[in-house]
Motif scaffolding. Structure first.
Motif, PDB file in Angstrom:
ATOM      1  N   GLU A 102      48.701 -35.886  66.497  1.00 33.67           N
ATOM      2  CA  GLU A 102      48.462 -36.573  65.227  1.00 33.67           C
ATOM      3  C   GLU A 102      48.933 -35.758  64.027  1.00 33.67           C
ATOM      4  O   GLU A 102      49.414 -36.309  63.037  1.00 33.67           O
ATOM      5  CB  GLU A 102      46.967 -36.872  65.081  1.00 33.67           C
ATOM      6  N   LYS A 103      48.813 -34.441  64.102  1.00 31.56           N
ATOM      7  CA  LYS A 103      49.054 -33.597  62.939  1.00 31.56           C
ATOM      8  C   LYS A 103      50.480 -33.071  62.817  1.00 31.56           C
ATOM      9  O   LYS A 103      50.920 -32.733  61.710  1.00 31.56           O
ATOM     10  CB  LYS A 103      48.085 -32.406  62.977  1.00 31.56           C
ATOM     11  N   ILE A 104      51.224 -32.987  63.898  1.00 31.13           N
ATOM     12  CA  ILE A 104      52.496 -32.263  63.873  1.00 31.13           C
ATOM     13  C   ILE A 104      53.514 -32.890  62.932  1.00 31.13           C
ATOM     14  O   ILE A 104      54.294 -32.179  62.288  1.00 31.13           O
ATOM     15  CB  ILE A 104      53.077 -32.120  65.303  1.00 31.13           C
ATOM     16  N   TYR A 105      53.518 -34.204  62.799  1.00 34.71           N
ATOM     17  CA  TYR A 105      54.501 -34.839  61.919  1.00 34.71           C
ATOM     18  C   TYR A 105      54.283 -34.427  60.463  1.00 34.71           C
ATOM     19  O   TYR A 105      55.248 -34.178  59.726  1.00 34.71           O
ATOM     20  CB  TYR A 105      54.444 -36.358  62.068  1.00 34.71           C
ATOM     21  N   GLY A 106      53.033 -34.337  60.061  1.00 34.91           N
ATOM     22  CA  GLY A 106      52.737 -33.888  58.707  1.00 34.91           C
ATOM     23  C   GLY A 106      53.134 -32.438  58.489  1.00 34.91           C
ATOM     24  O   GLY A 106      53.596 -32.058  57.405  1.00 34.91           O
ATOM     25  N   VAL A 107      52.945 -31.596  59.515  1.00 30.47           N
ATOM     26  CA  VAL A 107      53.342 -30.191  59.417  1.00 30.47           C
ATOM     27  C   VAL A 107      54.851 -30.090  59.200  1.00 30.47           C
ATOM     28  O   VAL A 107      55.329 -29.299  58.377  1.00 30.47           O
ATOM     29  CB  VAL A 107      52.928 -29.424  60.691  1.00 30.47           C
ATOM     30  N   ILE A 108      55.607 -30.903  59.918  1.00 29.81           N
ATOM     31  CA  ILE A 108      57.070 -30.879  59.781  1.00 29.81           C
ATOM     32  C   ILE A 108      57.483 -31.308  58.380  1.00 29.81           C
ATOM     33  O   ILE A 108      58.296 -30.647  57.722  1.00 29.81           O
ATOM     34  CB  ILE A 108      57.721 -31.788  60.838  1.00 29.81           C
ATOM     35  N   GLU A 109      56.945 -32.404  57.892  1.00 31.75           N
ATOM     36  CA  GLU A 109      57.345 -32.900  56.568  1.00 31.75           C
ATOM     37  C   GLU A 109      56.979 -31.890  55.476  1.00 31.75           C
ATOM     38  O   GLU A 109      57.736 -31.711  54.511  1.00 31.75           O
ATOM     39  CB  GLU A 109      56.694 -34.256  56.298  1.00 31.75           C
ATOM     40  N   ALA A 110      55.832 -31.216  55.628  1.00 33.57           N
ATOM     41  CA  ALA A 110      55.446 -30.202  54.648  1.00 33.57           C
ATOM     42  C   ALA A 110      56.364 -28.988  54.702  1.00 33.57           C
ATOM     43  O   ALA A 110      56.540 -28.281  53.700  1.00 33.57           O
ATOM     44  CB  ALA A 110      53.995 -29.773  54.893  1.00 33.57           C
ATOM     45  N   ALA A 111      56.977 -28.744  55.862  1.00 35.47           N
ATOM     46  CA  ALA A 111      57.839 -27.574  56.032  1.00 35.47           C
ATOM     47  C   ALA A 111      59.221 -27.764  55.411  1.00 35.47           C
ATOM     48  O   ALA A 111      59.869 -26.778  55.038  1.00 35.47           O
ATOM     49  CB  ALA A 111      57.994 -27.261  57.520  1.00 35.47           C
ATOM     50  N   ILE A 112      59.684 -28.989  55.296  1.00 36.09           N
ATOM     51  CA  ILE A 112      61.076 -29.238  54.909  1.00 36.09           C
ATOM     52  C   ILE A 112      61.434 -28.670  53.534  1.00 36.09           C
ATOM     53  O   ILE A 112      62.466 -27.996  53.393  1.00 36.09           O
ATOM     54  CB  ILE A 112      61.393 -30.740  54.997  1.00 36.09           C
ATOM     55  N   PRO A 113      60.636 -28.892  52.479  1.00 32.90           N
ATOM     56  CA  PRO A 113      61.009 -28.330  51.173  1.00 32.90           C
ATOM     57  C   PRO A 113      61.124 -26.811  51.185  1.00 32.90           C
ATOM     58  O   PRO A 113      61.987 -26.242  50.507  1.00 32.90           O
ATOM     59  CB  PRO A 113      59.872 -28.794  50.250  1.00 32.90           C
ATOM     60  N   TYR A 114      60.258 -26.154  51.946  1.00 33.15           N
ATOM     61  CA  TYR A 114      60.319 -24.701  52.045  1.00 33.15           C
ATOM     62  C   TYR A 114      61.562 -24.261  52.831  1.00 33.15           C
ATOM     63  O   TYR A 114      62.182 -23.239  52.522  1.00 33.15           O
ATOM     64  CB  TYR A 114      59.055 -24.194  52.733  1.00 33.15           C
ATOM     65  N   ALA A 115      61.933 -25.043  53.843  1.00 33.00           N
ATOM     66  CA  ALA A 115      63.044 -24.664  54.715  1.00 33.00           C
ATOM     67  C   ALA A 115      64.403 -24.826  54.044  1.00 33.00           C
ATOM     68  O   ALA A 115      65.345 -24.092  54.377  1.00 33.00           O
ATOM     69  CB  ALA A 115      63.001 -25.496  56.001  1.00 33.00           C
ATOM     70  N   LYS A 116      64.533 -25.762  53.126  1.00 39.84           N
ATOM     71  CA  LYS A 116      65.858 -26.078  52.585  1.00 39.84           C
ATOM     72  C   LYS A 116      66.555 -24.894  51.916  1.00 39.84           C
ATOM     73  O   LYS A 116      67.728 -24.617  52.210  1.00 39.84           O
ATOM     74  CB  LYS A 116      65.770 -27.279  51.648  1.00 39.84           C
ATOM     75  N   PRO A 117      65.902 -24.135  51.015  1.00 39.74           N
ATOM     76  CA  PRO A 117      66.607 -22.987  50.431  1.00 39.74           C
ATOM     77  C   PRO A 117      66.938 -21.911  51.457  1.00 39.74           C
ATOM     78  O   PRO A 117      67.968 -21.245  51.350  1.00 39.74           O
ATOM     79  CB  PRO A 117      65.643 -22.474  49.357  1.00 39.74           C
ATOM     80  N   LEU A 118      66.091 -21.744  52.463  1.00 36.78           N
ATOM     81  CA  LEU A 118      66.370 -20.776  53.520  1.00 36.78           C
ATOM     82  C   LEU A 118      67.558 -21.222  54.355  1.00 36.78           C
ATOM     83  O   LEU A 118      68.401 -20.407  54.762  1.00 36.78           O
ATOM     84  CB  LEU A 118      65.138 -20.599  54.402  1.00 36.78           C
ATOM     85  N   ALA A 119      67.637 -22.521  54.608  1.00 34.83           N
ATOM     86  CA  ALA A 119      68.766 -23.061  55.365  1.00 34.83           C
ATOM     87  C   ALA A 119      70.066 -22.915  54.590  1.00 34.83           C
ATOM     88  O   ALA A 119      71.125 -22.605  55.159  1.00 34.83           O
ATOM     89  CB  ALA A 119      68.507 -24.533  55.699  1.00 34.83           C
ATOM     90  N   GLU A 120      70.004 -23.134  53.281  1.00 33.38           N
ATOM     91  CA  GLU A 120      71.202 -22.981  52.450  1.00 33.38           C
ATOM     92  C   GLU A 120      71.670 -21.535  52.423  1.00 33.38           C
ATOM     93  O   GLU A 120      72.880 -21.259  52.439  1.00 33.38           O
ATOM     94  CB  GLU A 120      70.907 -23.499  51.043  1.00 33.38           C
ATOM     95  N   LYS A 121      70.745 -20.603  52.418  1.00 35.82           N
ATOM     96  CA  LYS A 121      71.087 -19.177  52.483  1.00 35.82           C
ATOM     97  C   LYS A 121      71.773 -18.858  53.809  1.00 35.82           C
ATOM     98  O   LYS A 121      72.797 -18.162  53.860  1.00 35.82           O
ATOM     99  CB  LYS A 121      69.826 -18.325  52.311  1.00 35.82           C
ATOM    100  N   PHE A 122      71.200 -19.354  54.902  1.00 36.02           N
ATOM    101  CA  PHE A 122      71.811 -19.173  56.219  1.00 36.02           C
ATOM    102  C   PHE A 122      73.235 -19.724  56.237  1.00 36.02           C
ATOM    103  O   PHE A 122      74.161 -19.089  56.757  1.00 36.02           O
ATOM    104  CB  PHE A 122      70.965 -19.883  57.275  1.00 36.02           C
ATOM    105  N   ALA A 123      73.413 -20.894  55.660  1.00 31.63           N
ATOM    106  CA  ALA A 123      74.727 -21.533  55.663  1.00 31.63           C
ATOM    107  C   ALA A 123      75.740 -20.718  54.854  1.00 31.63           C
ATOM    108  O   ALA A 123      76.885 -20.523  55.291  1.00 31.63           O
ATOM    109  CB  ALA A 123      74.616 -22.953  55.107  1.00 31.63           C
TER     110      ALA A 123
END
Length: 322
Positions: A158-179
């Motif tokens: 029940e909870k994992i989908y919300g955890v993923i959506e909450a993670a996306i904004p934090y992940a985006k700048p890190l992903a751009e740095k990786f790229a």
């Protein structure tokens, strides 16, 4: 039918099951790994295996039959090898449960119980296939053997989908740095452990190699010190997936070694996204790959944009002659 209703009906028709086989190709096969990993760690009687579809077709298990549940998976439901595997399993007398995004697909039509999942709607929807397969494995274990952490597993689902959506904004700048840092690299190595090992394989094989044409290899953090660590040198790019769970010490050891020899390391850590704050500790291990895989979708998009190489661009896929 719900997943619980599907397993209840299967058990009524097939009260004695000895084996659960997970069958698929490519990324869909990888999405089955967490469920297989879960059953291996928790089932006391049920045997299980994860088999690529054509291997299943050409060299099937000798005990395949009425005492085997076969779970097949294909996003679009048209992968010929997986459709053939579903047909063959049914001919052998096994109940076949499939996971697909396409309810009218050949795979759905050749399964006894299709489970339809989302994909295109959101980042968390892309993880429905993996999550529903884990839920299915837990339901099978609960009904055929009993599973003491069943309620915790359902809370995690029940909870994992919300955890993923909450993670996306934090992940985006890190992903751009990786790229930015890796867009011109000729080879990128990817490493994970435990239930997340196959997520490393997915990113390496299907994002980097298939979709970006970047040479890559993946391996378990537990196997890193039995061969691959000899490749480490200053500036060489590695991506390390870190679990918040039982196998984390292997990830930590690998990270310490990579840093010691000045490799160019990208860390994607489930702890950074609060997995343990939302998912019960008793089942947390099995939700690491779901969270990490969801986050890595952002990394795939970022490197595709940085390299000006769309994820849909292929050389050979459309030329395959089935």
């Amino acid at each position: 039918m719900t997943i619980k209703e599907i397993v209840t009906e299967v058990k009524a028709k097939y009260p004695e099951i000895n084996n659960v086989y997970f069958v698929g190709c490519g990324a869909s096969q990888s999405d089955l790994y967490t469920a297989k990993y879960f059953l291996v760690r928790n089932a006391k009687r049920l045997r299980t295996d994860l088999i690529t579809a054509n291997e299943f077709n050409f060299d099937p298990p000798s005990d395949l039959g009425e005492k085997s549940i076969v779970i097949t998976c294909s996003l679009g439901g048209t992968t010929p090898e997986t459709v053939a595997a579903s047909k063959m399993a049914r001919e052998k007398g096994s109940p076949v449960i499939c996971l697909t995004n396409a309810p009218e697909s050949p795979l759905a039509q050749n399964a006894d119980y299709p489970i339809i999942h989302g994909f295109h709607e959101s980042y968390s929807a892309k993880m429905q296939k993996l999550t529903k397969c884990l839920q299915l494995a837990a339901e099978i274990l609960e009904q055929y053997e009993g599973y003491e952490d069943y309620e915790d597993m359902m809370k995690g689902v029940e909870k994992i989908y919300g955890v993923i959506e909450a993670a996306i904004p934090y992940a985006k700048p890190l992903a751009e740095k990786f790229a930015r840092e890796n867009k011109d690299e000729r080879v990128i190595y990817v490493m994970g452990s435990g239930p997340s090992q196959q997520v490393a394989y997915t990113f390496s094989s299907f994002i980097l190699m298939e979709m970006q044409w970047v040479d890559s290899a993946s391996f378990s953090a537990g196997e890193f010190f039995h061969g691959p660590f000899e490749l480490v040198e200053k500036g060489k790019p590695f991506m390390l997936l870190m679990n918040d769970g039982n196998t984390r010490p292997m990830d930590v050891r690998a990270l310490e070694f990579l840093n010691r020899f000045d490799a160019k390391v990208t860390v994607v850590d489930a702890k950074d996204y609060g997995l343990g704050n939302e998912i019960p500790a008793s089942v947390k291990d099995y939700f690491n790959p779901i969270l990490l895989d969801g986050v890595l979708r952002v990394y795939g998009e970022a490197i595709a944009e940085a390299r000006k190489h769309p994820l849909t661009q292929r050389r050979y896929m459309w030329k395959l002659n089935y």
